[in-house]
Design a protein around this motif. Structure first.
Motif: not given
Length: 234
Positions: A132, A150, A154, A158, A172, A174, A224
């Protein structure tokens, strides 16, 4: 890399930038990897199987799936790194260019998920990593279309996590400003790392974050990871 040994991966956008760095790191961990990209680079590491593929084209994904099954079987890891940038004003931009960015950044990842995750579920284990950006959820002038893809990605991540748990993990990653050919290949508008002015992290640093998430024992998920130049304000 004790939890990566013997696993097999596929990386979209693996020909350059972050995707290429991920392929290199996986090869260094003695993993067999399928590399999917529009352009196949030279000098690939041992154990890498290249496939020419446009993730925005359904027929290309079908051919990729067949080829990967023949070369690797069902992969254990899917890394979706293919992406395009765009930098233009919403009231003046080109909707056809917007479509190309959405097709690559969002629908391309969805196509890869639809092709390869069912096999992971059938095996009872797997990992999906979606690349992302810190722009997800962050509105900024001239970045609306890219940031929207982006942000949507996300939400997809999820949703996927909830649908495939506990057998398939979803992560993810980022990054902020990263020094890759991404800016040179932006479909509209032009930026360089230098004129953005925050400094930049390396593609290798982002790839290290990907492998950090992957090399975890079963039952532990890193969902994340955000990493950026220390001087980047968002």
């Amino acid at each position: 890399m004790q939890f990566l040994k013997g696993r097999k991966a596929i990386v979209s956008g693996g020909g350059s930038g972050i995707g290429r760095a991920v392929v290199e790191k996986l090869a260094a961990a003695d993993m067999e990897t399928a590399l999917a990209d529009l352009h196949i680079p030279s000098g690939l590491p041992a154990g890498t199987h290249p496939f020419t593929c446009n993730v925005s084209a359904a027929e290309d994904i079908d051919r990729l799936f067949t080829g990967v099954q023949e070369k690797l079987g069902t992969p254990d890891i899917l890394v979706c790194s293919a992406g395009r940038g765009i930098h233009e004003k919403l009231t003046e931009g080109d909707p056809e260019k917007w479509r190309q960015v959405i097709d690559t950044n969002l629908l391309g990842a969805l196509r890869m998920i639809r092709a390869f995750v069912p096999g992971m579920l059938a095996k009872g284990q797997g990992d999906v990593v979606l690349l992302s950006s810190v722009s997800a959820g962050q509105a900024y002038a001239y970045g609306g279309v890219y940031a929207a893809t982006k942000s949507a990605l996300e939400v997809v991540a999820e949703t996927l996590r909830q649908e495939v748990m506990p057998n398939v993990r979803v992560t993810v990653v980022a990054p902020g400003v990263t020094d890759t050919p991404f800016f040179k290949n932006t479909i509209s508008g032009f930026h360089t790392v230098e004129d953005i002015g925050y400094g930049a992290i390396s593609a290798e640093a982002v790839a290290d974050a990907v492998l950090y998430a992957l090399d975890k024992p079963p039952g532990l998920s890193i969902n994340q990871i955000v990493l950026r130049p220390t001087n980047q304000p968002f």
